[in-house]
Design an enzyme around this catalytic site. Sequence first.
Site, PDB file in Angstrom:
ATOM      1  N   ASP A  14       0.984  -1.219  -0.152  1.00  0.00           N
ATOM      2  CA  ASP A  14      -0.143   0.036  -0.059  1.00  0.00           C
ATOM      3  C   ASP A  14       0.920   1.122   0.165  1.00  0.00           C
ATOM      4  O   ASP A  14       2.149   1.308   0.473  1.00  0.00           O
ATOM      5  CB  ASP A  14      -0.890   0.120   1.257  1.00  0.00           C
ATOM      6  CG  ASP A  14      -1.813   1.150   1.367  1.00  0.00           C
ATOM      7  OD1 ASP A  14      -2.401   1.553   0.507  1.00  0.00           O
ATOM      8  OD2 ASP A  14      -1.887   1.794   2.201  1.00  0.00           O
ATOM      9  N   ASP A  16      -0.071   5.102   0.891  1.00  0.00           N
ATOM     10  CA  ASP A  16      -0.138   5.981   1.960  1.00  0.00           C
ATOM     11  C   ASP A  16      -0.245   5.499   3.239  1.00  0.00           C
ATOM     12  O   ASP A  16      -1.015   4.528   3.619  1.00  0.00           O
ATOM     13  CB  ASP A  16      -1.672   6.768   1.630  1.00  0.00           C
ATOM     14  CG  ASP A  16      -1.720   7.606   0.218  1.00  0.00           C
ATOM     15  OD1 ASP A  16      -0.758   8.097   0.060  1.00  0.00           O
ATOM     16  OD2 ASP A  16      -2.824   6.990  -0.287  1.00  0.00           O
TER      17      ASP A  16
END
Length: 240
Positions: A14, A16
């Site tokens: 991922d 952020d």
Amino acid sequence: MIGLPDHVTACLFDLDGVLTGTAALHRAAWKETFDPLLARRGLPEFSEADYNNYVDGRPRFDGVRAFLTSRGIELPDGPPDAPPSDDTVQGVGNRKNVRVQEIIAERGVNPYPGSVRYLKAAKAAGLRIGVVTSSANGKAVLDAADLAQYVEARVDGVVIAERKLLGKPAPDSFVAGAEALGAQPANAAVFEDALSGVQAGKAGHFGFVVGVDRVGQAEELRAHGADVVVTDLAQLLDES
């Protein structure tokens, strides 16, 4: 020596909150977007718990729906390109996206040093590297953080919308990321800071799920399916 089982050949990160500190920027943009809407209805402000439980990791419009439902608010759907001024699900989501782009331009994007160290180690170890993010700003953030050089495949909010993939907590975007790297889910590791993302990794039967605890939710990450929880990716190198 990167803290993963031997059968793992690909890493799906991922963006952020895992590779960059932009989760805080998204949280601020969501709060600035939701608080006026809540104030007009006499409801409490958007909180960090709201971000973690309803918005973090989900595609933008899914996050709008989940949060508004939690507060008993119903808004109509609009077109995907609804103006940010519209009080529709899509208008609210697009309002947030305009604001987060402004905040990113104002504050810049900083990768976590431990994440850069880990990316370098994973690349040196011969692992395939992909980024799977619900953000439509994935390319811009990777470029701004100077991380694109490590990434072979990117499945972001734009790809998710174009391919009509189900968003996290469904595993579809991670499965697409594994396919782009020529890996089976069983041979891929997922790295996530969002509860919905960890849940997606578990649901997709990925070979290893790493929870990244940036906000003090280690137990929740484990409960949602993380095989291991760290506060920084460099811990995986230090402990291997």
